[in-house]
Design an enzyme around this catalytic site. Structure first.
Site, PDB file in Angstrom:
ATOM      1  N   ASN A   9       0.864  -1.175   0.000  1.00  0.00           N
ATOM      2  CA  ASN A   9       0.000   0.000   0.000  1.00  0.00           C
ATOM      3  C   ASN A   9       0.902   1.226   0.000  1.00  0.00           C
ATOM      4  O   ASN A   9       1.510   1.550   1.010  1.00  0.00           O
ATOM      5  CB  ASN A   9      -0.895  -0.028   1.248  1.00  0.00           C
ATOM      6  CG  ASN A   9      -1.736   1.223   1.388  1.00  0.00           C
ATOM      7  OD1 ASN A   9      -1.809   2.040   0.469  1.00  0.00           O
ATOM      8  ND2 ASN A   9      -2.379   1.369   2.542  1.00  0.00           N
ATOM      9  N   TRP A  10       0.970   1.861  -1.150  1.00  0.00           N
ATOM     10  CA  TRP A  10       1.892   3.004  -1.279  1.00  0.00           C
ATOM     11  C   TRP A  10       1.353   4.262  -0.601  1.00  0.00           C
ATOM     12  O   TRP A  10       2.074   5.263  -0.494  1.00  0.00           O
ATOM     13  CB  TRP A  10       2.184   3.294  -2.757  1.00  0.00           C
ATOM     14  CG  TRP A  10       2.889   2.186  -3.492  1.00  0.00           C
ATOM     15  CD1 TRP A  10       3.281   0.975  -2.988  1.00  0.00           C
ATOM     16  CD2 TRP A  10       3.291   2.193  -4.861  1.00  0.00           C
ATOM     17  NE1 TRP A  10       3.899   0.227  -3.962  1.00  0.00           N
ATOM     18  CE2 TRP A  10       3.912   0.956  -5.127  1.00  0.00           C
ATOM     19  CE3 TRP A  10       3.175   3.126  -5.902  1.00  0.00           C
ATOM     20  CZ2 TRP A  10       4.420   0.627  -6.385  1.00  0.00           C
ATOM     21  CZ3 TRP A  10       3.678   2.806  -7.157  1.00  0.00           C
ATOM     22  CH2 TRP A  10       4.298   1.564  -7.387  1.00  0.00           C
ATOM     23  N   LYS A  11       0.073   4.231  -0.221  1.00  0.00           N
ATOM     24  CA  LYS A  11      -0.565   5.409   0.409  1.00  0.00           C
ATOM     25  C   LYS A  11      -0.355   6.648  -0.477  1.00  0.00           C
ATOM     26  O   LYS A  11      -0.351   6.520  -1.697  1.00  0.00           O
ATOM     27  CB  LYS A  11      -0.042   5.598   1.837  1.00  0.00           C
ATOM     28  CG  LYS A  11      -0.180   4.314   2.660  1.00  0.00           C
ATOM     29  CD  LYS A  11       0.054   4.494   4.127  1.00  0.00           C
ATOM     30  CE  LYS A  11      -0.100   3.149   4.821  1.00  0.00           C
ATOM     31  NZ  LYS A  11      -0.013   3.257   6.294  1.00  0.00           N
ATOM     32  N   HIS A  96      -9.335   0.991   4.978  1.00  0.00           N
ATOM     33  CA  HIS A  96      -8.071   1.223   5.677  1.00  0.00           C
ATOM     34  C   HIS A  96      -8.317   2.152   6.873  1.00  0.00           C
ATOM     35  O   HIS A  96      -9.140   3.068   6.789  1.00  0.00           O
ATOM     36  CB  HIS A  96      -7.040   1.836   4.725  1.00  0.00           C
ATOM     37  CG  HIS A  96      -5.661   1.827   5.298  1.00  0.00           C
ATOM     38  ND1 HIS A  96      -5.251   2.748   6.228  1.00  0.00           N
ATOM     39  CD2 HIS A  96      -4.626   0.972   5.118  1.00  0.00           C
ATOM     40  CE1 HIS A  96      -4.002   2.465   6.583  1.00  0.00           C
ATOM     41  NE2 HIS A  96      -3.604   1.393   5.927  1.00  0.00           N
ATOM     42  N   GLU A  98      -6.753   4.587   7.958  1.00  0.00           N
ATOM     43  CA  GLU A  98      -6.567   6.011   7.664  1.00  0.00           C
ATOM     44  C   GLU A  98      -7.816   6.591   7.015  1.00  0.00           C
ATOM     45  O   GLU A  98      -8.153   7.763   7.208  1.00  0.00           O
ATOM     46  CB  GLU A  98      -5.313   6.205   6.787  1.00  0.00           C
ATOM     47  CG  GLU A  98      -4.052   5.950   7.608  1.00  0.00           C
ATOM     48  CD  GLU A  98      -2.881   5.397   6.835  1.00  0.00           C
ATOM     49  OE1 GLU A  98      -2.870   5.436   5.593  1.00  0.00           O
ATOM     50  OE2 GLU A  98      -1.945   4.889   7.507  1.00  0.00           O
ATOM     51  N   GLU A 168      -4.854  -4.794  10.643  1.00  0.00           N
ATOM     52  CA  GLU A 168      -3.857  -3.742  10.816  1.00  0.00           C
ATOM     53  C   GLU A 168      -4.117  -3.004  12.121  1.00  0.00           C
ATOM     54  O   GLU A 168      -4.950  -2.081  12.157  1.00  0.00           O
ATOM     55  CB  GLU A 168      -3.936  -2.747   9.647  1.00  0.00           C
ATOM     56  CG  GLU A 168      -3.689  -3.388   8.301  1.00  0.00           C
ATOM     57  CD  GLU A 168      -3.135  -2.385   7.301  1.00  0.00           C
ATOM     58  OE1 GLU A 168      -2.140  -2.707   6.665  1.00  0.00           O
ATOM     59  OE2 GLU A 168      -3.681  -1.267   7.192  1.00  0.00           O
ATOM     60  N   GLY A 174       2.949   2.501  10.748  1.00  0.00           N
ATOM     61  CA  GLY A 174       3.876   3.613  10.563  1.00  0.00           C
ATOM     62  C   GLY A 174       4.590   4.033  11.844  1.00  0.00           C
ATOM     63  O   GLY A 174       5.215   5.084  11.890  1.00  0.00           O
ATOM     64  N   SER A 214       3.930  -1.880  10.323  1.00  0.00           N
ATOM     65  CA  SER A 214       5.387  -1.943  10.493  1.00  0.00           C
ATOM     66  C   SER A 214       5.967  -3.317  10.156  1.00  0.00           C
ATOM     67  O   SER A 214       6.923  -3.774  10.803  1.00  0.00           O
ATOM     68  CB  SER A 214       5.790  -1.495  11.906  1.00  0.00           C
ATOM     69  OG  SER A 214       5.342  -0.175  12.143  1.00  0.00           O
ATOM     70  N   GLY A 235       3.119  -1.036   4.216  1.00  0.00           N
ATOM     71  CA  GLY A 235       3.130   0.396   3.926  1.00  0.00           C
ATOM     72  C   GLY A 235       4.537   0.863   3.587  1.00  0.00           C
ATOM     73  O   GLY A 235       5.028   0.668   2.471  1.00  0.00           O
ATOM     74  N   GLY A 236       5.213   1.436   4.561  1.00  0.00           N
ATOM     75  CA  GLY A 236       6.536   2.037   4.341  1.00  0.00           C
ATOM     76  C   GLY A 236       7.517   1.148   3.589  1.00  0.00           C
ATOM     77  O   GLY A 236       8.180   1.606   2.647  1.00  0.00           O
TER      78      GLY A 236
HETATM   79  P1  13P Z   1       3.335   0.523   7.626  1.00  0.00           P
HETATM   80  O1  13P Z   1       3.862  -0.762   7.041  1.00  0.00           O
HETATM   81  O2  13P Z   1       4.011   1.737   7.090  1.00  0.00           O
HETATM   82  O3  13P Z   1       3.246   0.472   9.117  1.00  0.00           O
HETATM   83  O4  13P Z   1       1.803   0.652   7.105  1.00  0.00           O
HETATM   84  C1  13P Z   1       0.961  -0.429   7.206  1.00  0.00           C
HETATM   85  C2  13P Z   1      -0.281  -0.124   6.460  1.00  0.00           C
HETATM   86  O5  13P Z   1      -1.062   0.714   6.868  1.00  0.00           O
HETATM   87  C3  13P Z   1      -0.521  -0.835   5.206  1.00  0.00           C
HETATM   88  O6  13P Z   1      -1.808  -0.603   4.724  1.00  0.00           O
END
Ligand code: 13P
Length: 251
Positions: A9-11, A96, A98, A168, A174, A214, A235-236
């Site tokens: 997920n590149w956000k 998600h 967020e 999640e 993050g 993470s 994510g990251g």
């Molecule tokens: P991180 O891997 O950056 O913690 O993000 C996880 C995430 O929200 C994937 O959708």
């Protein structure tokens, strides 16, 4: 048969050229990943058509990060499920944390989104997860079970063939704080039980449940070794092709 998936997920990261470069780098290394592990990338909407082109001929599937809760029409700024399909997506992430936290995404809206995604032939990665307060209050099982039921109990066993769940924990996203393998496993097992209660043991057994929060090359192996963890929503670490592929090599 349960499928293993590692999804990135590149956000809201990368410009279009940067995203295309990242997609190409992932596609170039995708051949190293065992055939039973599916790779998925979820760039921002603006990147989808170009990234689809960059992924052509590779085993990497394309996902959106969200889709609209209406089919079409006067919904300025929204992107419909059939548009995602026409851009080359086979998946969309939905729910998600967020989006739930910052954009008012409710379980009711999610039911509509999942319906439209499935009706248009998209597979869904539905996210669930508790926040820190809920975990500290010992409510994490109830919160996650509640979110899972509120959306998925509106669907059928047949629909579940095209639905992946991502657990999640919000406090791990993050933050560099990963849920321990035990903490993640017990929630995954709980989600599978919630599925079994409604859809039967076979559907529960066949559903892919991903961990996100993470997740990185250094902890993926221990997480993926758990019996109910079938991959990750990253994510990251998905913003670096080498890390993303290293995670996919952790089964
Ligand atoms: P991180 O891997 O950056 O913690 O993000 C996880 C995430 O929200 C994937 O959708």
């Amino acid at each position: 048969m349960r499928k293993y998936i590692v999804a990135g997920n590149w956000k809201m990261n990368t410009t279009v050229p940067e995203g295309v470069e990242l997609a190409k780098a992932v596609a170039a290394k995708a051949g190293e990943v065992p055939a039973n592990v599916e790779l998925v990338v979820a760039p921002p909407f603006t990147h989808l058509v170009s990234v689809a082109e960059a992924l052509k001929g590779s085993k990497v599937a394309l996902s959106a990060q969200n889709c609209a809760d209406h089919e079409k029409g006067a919904y300025t700024g929204e992107i419909a499920a059939n548009m995602l399909v026409s851009a080359g997506c086979s998946y969309t992430i939905l729910g998600h944390s967020e989006r739930r936290q910052y954009y008012g995404e409710t379980d009711e809206k999610l039911v509509e989104k999942v319906k439209l995604a499935l009706a248009n032939g998209l597979k869904v990665i539905l996210c669930v997860g508790e926040n820190l307060d809920e975990r500290e209050a010992g409510k994490h099982f109830d919160v996650v079970a509640g979110q899972t039921k509120a959306v998925l109990y509106n669907f059928t066993a047949e629909d579940m063939k095209n639905i992946v769940i991502a657990y999640e924990p919000v406090w791990a996203i993050g933050t560099g704080k990963t849920a321990s393998a035990e903490q993640a496993e017990e929630i995954h097992a709980c989600i599978r039980k919630v599925l079994a209660d409604k859809f039967g043991a076979q559907v529960a057994e066949d559903t892919t449940i991903l961990y996100g929060g993470s997740c990185k090359p250094s902890n993926a192996k221990e997480l993926f070794a758990q019996p109910d963890i079938d991959g990750g929503l990253i994510g990251g670490a998905a913003l670096k092709a080498d890390d993303f592929i290293a995670i996919a090599l952790s089964f």
